[in-house]
Design an enzyme around this catalytic site. Structure first.
Site, short mmCIF file in Angstrom:
data_model
loop_
_atom_site.label_atom_id
_atom_site.label_comp_id
_atom_site.label_asym_id
_atom_site.label_seq_id
_atom_site.Cartn_x
_atom_site.Cartn_y
_atom_site.Cartn_z
CG HIS A 18 -0.37 -0.16 2.58
ND1 HIS A 18 0.48 0.95 3.36
CD2 HIS A 18 -0.34 -1.14 3.24
CE1 HIS A 18 0.94 0.38 4.27
NE2 HIS A 18 0.63 -0.79 4.53
CG HIS A 21 4.46 -1.55 1.63
ND1 HIS A 21 3.25 -1.58 1.50
CD2 HIS A 21 5.23 -1.99 2.67
CE1 HIS A 21 3.21 -2.51 2.90
NE2 HIS A 21 4.11 -2.71 3.36
CB CYS A 137 6.48 -15.77 20.16
SG CYS A 137 5.05 -15.36 19.12
CB CYS A 140 5.88 -11.94 20.29
SG CYS A 140 4.48 -12.35 20.68
CB CYS A 161 2.42 -17.26 20.90
SG CYS A 161 2.31 -15.52 21.41
CG HIS A 164 1.42 -13.93 17.43
ND1 HIS A 164 2.12 -13.33 18.46
CD2 HIS A 164 1.16 -12.94 16.67
CE1 HIS A 164 2.28 -12.26 18.05
NE2 HIS A 164 1.87 -11.88 16.89
CE LYS A 315 0.64 0.71 13.02
NZ LYS A 315 0.90 -0.46 13.42
CE LYS A 318 -4.10 -4.97 3.07
NZ LYS A 318 -3.85 -4.16 2.22
N1 MSP Z 1 10.82 -6.97 5.43
C1 MSP Z 1 10.95 -5.96 6.47
C2 MSP Z 1 11.93 -4.98 5.99
C3 MSP Z 1 13.34 -5.97 5.91
S1 MSP Z 1 14.63 -4.82 5.06
C4 MSP Z 1 16.05 -5.72 5.20
C5 MSP Z 1 9.55 -5.19 6.61
N2 MSP Z 1 8.89 -5.14 5.61
S2 MSP Z 1 7.36 -4.57 5.55
O1 MSP Z 1 6.85 -4.78 4.19
O2 MSP Z 1 6.79 -4.61 6.59
O3 MSP Z 1 7.65 -2.87 5.50
C6 MSP Z 1 8.51 -2.17 4.83
C7 MSP Z 1 8.46 -0.71 4.99
O4 MSP Z 1 7.26 -0.07 4.84
C8 MSP Z 1 8.91 -0.38 6.45
O5 MSP Z 1 9.94 0.58 6.14
C9 MSP Z 1 8.00 0.41 6.95
O6 MSP Z 1 8.13 1.46 7.80
C10 MSP Z 1 6.98 0.96 5.65
N3 MSP Z 1 5.74 1.04 6.11
C11 MSP Z 1 4.79 0.26 6.21
N4 MSP Z 1 3.43 0.90 6.47
C12 MSP Z 1 3.72 2.23 6.58
C13 MSP Z 1 3.25 3.52 6.48
N5 MSP Z 1 1.68 3.48 6.88
N6 MSP Z 1 3.63 4.63 6.56
C14 MSP Z 1 5.23 4.90 6.03
N7 MSP Z 1 5.87 3.40 5.88
C15 MSP Z 1 5.30 2.36 6.33
O7 MSP Z 1 9.50 -4.65 7.47
#
Ligand code: MSP
Length: 702
Positions: A18, A21, A137, A140, A161, A164, A315, A318
């Protein structure tokens, strides 16, 4: 040659991406484009993190193998990065890294072997096989005490857990992180910009000062099968964070020939890591410690941004249904408007609010009315008054006086120094990741040039032959400022700046022009400008919002959206909704006068006007709504959303005289008024109020 390496986190493949990312990719893309403009060879990495228990479970839920799950999500990422112009074909990332790539397995295994041989700064083994008997876990990422897990039904099985409801693990290999505290603090001390922004650096430092615990870096493969086996001990798989962080070096050739030949580790390392603040600890504490153990140079910097929250500060999730979906963004907004909004709206490092309405507002004010209008008015005037050729910017001695009378400075130095100063500020802020400030500075140029045009009034000068030079100087300055803006803003808005650049009659695009090297006056006199086209069309807010809400499941699903349509008909029946509203207003009235009656002055507050329906149309997916435009005697017709689509065909309404509440405060959707209808029968069927005699549009009902 100088090189630069920038990375985004690699994204989990358990769900579709979304806005959160997309955001880091946009930032990284803008940074990479700026470096390329400076002539620096740049490598930009993004990609996916494909192993681990969470992915295994998502795959199971979707009846896929983990690899199929990863391929599916990666397919979506590729489609989106193409649509948003972030992929290689559009001058964006250089690698879409996948941790299932065989070269990554090879590189990570080498990294592990190096760590297995390493000693900590305190002289102990960096990696050791733990005898810890606790239960862990994975979800967690924490050990569980007896009261935090449910004992298994049979003794062979692991406990579960309580949070979860998943089976716990016994962890096996440990990284002796606890020996790295001093080394890490020394690193933060000696390199103050290693973790940015400042506030985040302080957070990381105090976390490390608080003491570090050893980190489990593997799992028994009976509990996590979907992972990379530990070299020499294949009963264990590597902890996914350990392996994922390493992607930043395997991608460019660490421990594998394939990428070493294709990219080159020595050529590009160290990287600048862009991350969300939620994953800062992994990047600013664990990763540097791993690198120390493996004897690899530290990253250039770790820069953390805040989170996008919804317009109410919640925040995005979904479950709340408030995430910003990429498909919707892509359908209704231009790439550059999204990029501009992301970089302008979020103060880098802090959380930012993302709402479609705010995006529309910014696109309309800063882009359509701001930069877009400046560009189209300047170019149109050059077309009209200068036969489509960039005029000379000079004013001769004789023309000095008449220029002065027109309020135009005969000396171009004033405007050039304003623009040069703004350019330096844009660059300074941009390079400090203060994108919002950088864009504010760039818009100071837009405002300055706009003001110059409004004051000099080229349309007036054009009527007076003796003012020809003054007219030329004004338009030259505006066009030259536009050229500068194109170069300055290219990293943020590559498409539209390239578009303006071409409309200015310039060859190529600003992708290889360093703004620091711009010289005022280099726009050549006589340049034939291209065809003038609007680059930032105004977005119709009411219509677009209605369509977006329709996309997200239609009206009447979410109460905030019902509220959003002040016509009262959105979803819930008009009777119920208006009834509720009236009741509460009634109560208020009763409280004041005690008899439920209102004063004439209260009634006079409601502005009721006669309106004529000019157009009416259905809104896709919002099956209860009609979008109508109504002439109520004002300069422009009003757009009103009315929840009457189930009772009226659009054609029935056109030409009809209706009653409009013209001074209703817009709610979320900003429908510009409400039409009056009687609410009939049990289901509150709306019957539109109308007139038997002919009445002029705009007449007030009293
Ligand atoms: N796979 C790990 C990262 C490994 S790096 C070696 C991960 N993945 S993630 O898909 O959960 O998230 C990736 C990035 O998306 C993170 O930097 C996270 O901060 C960012 N975001 C997810 N939701 C977000 C917002 N609502 N706003 C801004 N960035 C956010 O963590």
């Amino acid at each position: 040659m100088k090189t630069f390496y920038v990375t985004t986190p690699i994204y989990y493949v358990n769900s579709l991406p979304h806005l959160g990312h997309l955001y880091t990719m946009i930032v990284a893309d803008a940074v990479a484009r700026r470096k390329r403009q400076q002539g620096i060879e740049t490598f930009f990495l993004t990609g996916t993190d494909e192993h681990g228990i969470a992915i295994e479970r998502a795959a199971e839920r979707n009846h896929r193998t983990p690899k199929e799950q990863a391929d599916y999500v990666v397919g979506y990422y590729k489609k989106m990065t193409d649509a948003f112009g972030l992929d290689t074909a559009h001058g964006g990332y250089d690698i879409f890294m996948r941790t299932t790539a065989p070269f990554h397995y090879a590189g990570v295994s080498e990294f592990w072997r190096r760590m297995a041989k390493a000693k900590t700064p305190k002289g102990r083994e960096a990696l050791y096989k733990g005898h810890y008997e606790g239960w862990f876990c994975a979800a967690c990422a924490a050990y569980k005490t007896e009261d935090e897990y449910a004992p298994p039904a049979n003794a062979e099985e692991p406990p579960t857990c309580l949070i979860h409801e998943t089976k716990l693990d016994r962890v096996s290999y440990f990284f002796r992180l606890s020996d790295y505290d001093e080394a890490l603090l020394g690193l933060y001390e000696s390199r103050p910009d290693f973790v940015q922004p400042e506030a985040r650096r302080n957070e990381v430092r105090s976390f490390v000062r608080g003491g570090l615990q050893d980190l489990s870096v593997s799992r028994v493969n009976t509990s996590v099968r979907w992972g990379i086996p530990v070299p020499g001990d294949p009963q264990h798989t590597m902890y996914v964070w350990f392996e994922a962080l390493t992607n930043y070096i395997t991608a460019i050739g660490f421990g594998n020939e394939q990428q070493q030949r294709a990219v080159g580790f020595e050529k590009f390392w160290p990287a600048l890591h862009l991350v969300g603040k939620d994953i800062l600890r992994f990047h600013a504490v664990y990763w540097p410690a791993f690198l120390m153990a493996a004897g690899v140079e530290q990253p250039r910097a770790i820069v953390a941004h805040g989170m996008w929250v919804d317009p109410d500060g919640r925040k995005m999730s979904k479950t709340l249904g408030n995430t910003i979906e990429l498909d919707v963004l892509n359908k209704y907004f231009s790439i550059d408007a999204i990029r501009y909004f992301c970089l302008r709206e979020m103060v880098f490092g802090q959380d930012g609010r993302f709402g479609y309405e705010a995006l529309i507002d910014r696109a309309n004010s800063d882009l359509a009315s701001g930069l877009g209008n400046l560009s189209s008015r300047t170019l149109t005037m050059i077309q009209r008054y200068c036969a489509g050729r960039v005029p000379s910017g000079n004013i001769s001695e004789e023309a000095r006086l008449s220029a002065k009378r027109a309020g135009v400075d005969s000396d171009a130095a004033t405007i050039s120094s304003v623009v040069e100063h703004a350019r330096d500020e844009v660059i300074r802020h941009f390079d400090n990741f203060a994108f919002s400030r950088a864009l504010e500075e760039a818009w100071a140029i837009v405002a300055h040039v706009d003001k110059m045009i409004s004051e000099a009034k080229p349309w007036g000068l054009a009527k007076d032959e003796s003012q020809k030079q003054t007219l030329g100087a004004v338009l030259y300055r505006a066009a030259e400022a536009l050229r500068w803006l194109c170069v300055l803003l290219y990293p943020v808005m590559p498409n539209s700046t390239s578009g303006i650049y071409q409309q200015l009659g310039l060859i190529g695009d600003p992708s290889r022009l360093d703004p620091a090297r711009l010289k005022w006056g280099e726009l050549a006199e006589g340049t034939q400008i291209g065809e003038v086209q609007p680059l930032f069309p105004r977005i119709d807010k009411v219509r677009t919002m209605a369509q977006i809400i329709g996309e997200r499941g239609g009206f009447g699903v979410d109460t905030t959206e019902v509220d959003a349509a002040p016509d009262g008909g959105a979803g819930s029946s008009p009777t119920v909704r208006e009834g509720v509203q009236l009741a509460s207003e009634d109560d208020a009235a009763k409280n004041e006068s005690g008899d439920g009656l209102i004063d004439i002055t209260d009634f006079a507050k409601v502005e009721l006007r006669v309106g004529e329906v000019l157009t009416a149309e259905r809104i896709p997916k919002a099956d209860k709504l009609l979008l109508i435009t109504v002439d109520i005697g004002e300069e422009k017709p009003r757009q009103i959303l009315a929840g009457i689509a189930q009772y009226y065909e659009p054609e029935q309404l056109i030409g009809r005289k209706i009653v409009v509440v013209a001074n209703l405060k817009p709610r979320k959707l900003e429908s510009q008024g409400m039409l009056l209808a009687a609410s009939v029968g049990e289901e509150g069927k709306p019957v539109i109020a109308t007139f038997a005699e002919d009445v002029p549009n705009g007449a007030r009902l009293k």
